[in-house]
Write an enzyme that holds these catalytic residues in place. Structure first.
Site, short mmCIF file in Angstrom:
data_model
loop_
_atom_site.label_atom_id
_atom_site.label_comp_id
_atom_site.label_asym_id
_atom_site.label_seq_id
_atom_site.Cartn_x
_atom_site.Cartn_y
_atom_site.Cartn_z
N GLY A 1 0.76 -1.21 -0.08
CA GLY A 1 -0.09 0.01 -0.12
C GLY A 1 0.93 1.28 -0.11
CB ALA A 2 4.28 2.08 0.68
N GLY A 3 3.00 2.18 -2.40
CA GLY A 3 3.09 2.58 -3.83
C GLY A 3 4.29 2.07 -4.43
CE LYS A 4 6.90 -3.40 -2.11
NZ LYS A 4 7.13 -4.29 -1.36
CB SER A 5 3.24 -2.63 -7.14
OG SER A 5 3.61 -3.58 -6.22
CB THR A 6 2.49 2.71 -8.51
OG1 THR A 6 1.17 2.17 -8.05
CG2 THR A 6 2.31 3.97 -9.36
CG ASN B 1 4.47 7.22 -2.94
OD1 ASN B 1 4.42 8.24 -3.63
ND2 ASN B 1 3.71 5.81 -3.47
CG ASP B 2 2.42 13.33 0.92
OD1 ASP B 2 1.35 12.82 0.81
OD2 ASP B 2 2.73 14.24 1.66
NE ARG C 1 -2.14 -7.64 2.34
CZ ARG C 1 -0.94 -8.31 1.85
NH1 ARG C 1 0.18 -7.78 2.41
NH2 ARG C 1 -0.94 -9.28 1.04
NE ARG D 1 -3.32 -2.32 -2.66
CZ ARG D 1 -2.18 -2.80 -2.14
NH1 ARG D 1 -2.44 -3.92 -1.30
NH2 ARG D 1 -1.14 -2.37 -2.64
NE ARG E 1 -3.60 -8.48 -3.39
CZ ARG E 1 -2.63 -8.02 -2.76
NH1 ARG E 1 -1.86 -7.21 -3.49
NH2 ARG E 1 -2.36 -8.29 -1.31
#
Length: 211
Positions: A26-31, A183-184, A160, A149, A56
């Site tokens: 949820g931190a935005g790592k994948s993006t 990641n703001d 999580r 999500r 998913r």
């Protein structure tokens, strides 16, 4: 014995210095990772992890994860085929030796997307990667992202969040990560990610040009 095996494994590996990318779900790592791979597709190679969880919506086998049965993955772990592995919410996750070697064989920077336990395991090897942590601006923002999500039960979501809190505290310890990116703002976070990898990106480009 397993971690000694890992040490010998990485001593034999050649290629650009890998990158360990870690951070709470949820931190935005994948993006950020997908954007990096798109802009520098001839520089980075992604080490696709294995997992026993179900895909998913929108995820693809072999691209996001290798989705396997618990029996098959446990057998591979027991056979020493994994660099690191951990269990979360009843599912196994791990990085295989073959996945990393496949990327390094192409003279690409191998990116490993792993959790806190994986970071601890790899620090016991000779892999010598660049450690980068992607973090949310707050636990409140992280919770909102996870809830938006709508992919998990309340119990799973709370697990999580609990894990995320521990991961963030762990990342603050001196020497654990080379770079911590909050990641703001996606554009700013991506800029910091590129800057932290600027030196390695240039090295790979020079190698590619000379070939």
């Amino acid at each position: 014995m397993y971690m000694r095996y890992c040490s010998r494994l990485f001593s034999a590996m050649a290629g650009p210095r890998p990158v360990v990318l870690s951070g709470p779900s949820g931190a935005g790592k994948s993006t950020l990772l997908k954007r990096l791979m798109k802009e520098f597709d001839s520089v980075f190679g992604f080490s696709v992890s294995h997992t026993t969880r179900k895909p998913r919506p929108g995820e693809e086998n072999g691209r996001d994860y290798h989705y396997v049965t618990r029996e098959a993955m446990q057998a591979a772990i027991d056979n020493g085929e994994f660099i690191e592995n951990a269990e979360f919410s009843g599912n196994l996750y791990g990085t295989s030796k073959a996945a990393v070697q496949a990327v390094q064989a192409k003279n690409l920077i191998c990116i490993l997307d792993i959790d806190m336990q994986g970071v601890k395991n790899i620090k016991r090897t000779d892999l010598n990667p660049i450690y980068i942590s992607i973090q949310p601006p707050s636990m409140e923002v992280l919770e909102k992202r996870l809830r938006d999500r709508k992919t998990e039960s309340e119990e799973s979501l709370l697990k999580r969040l609990g894990t995320a809190k521990v991961e963030i505290e762990f990342s603050q310890k001196p020497g654990v990560f080379d770079t911590i990116i909050v990641n703001d703002n996606l554009e700013e976070a991506y800029g910091k990610l590129k800057q932290s990898l600027h030196g390695e990106i240039d090295k790979v480009k020079k190698i590619t040009t000379s070939l």
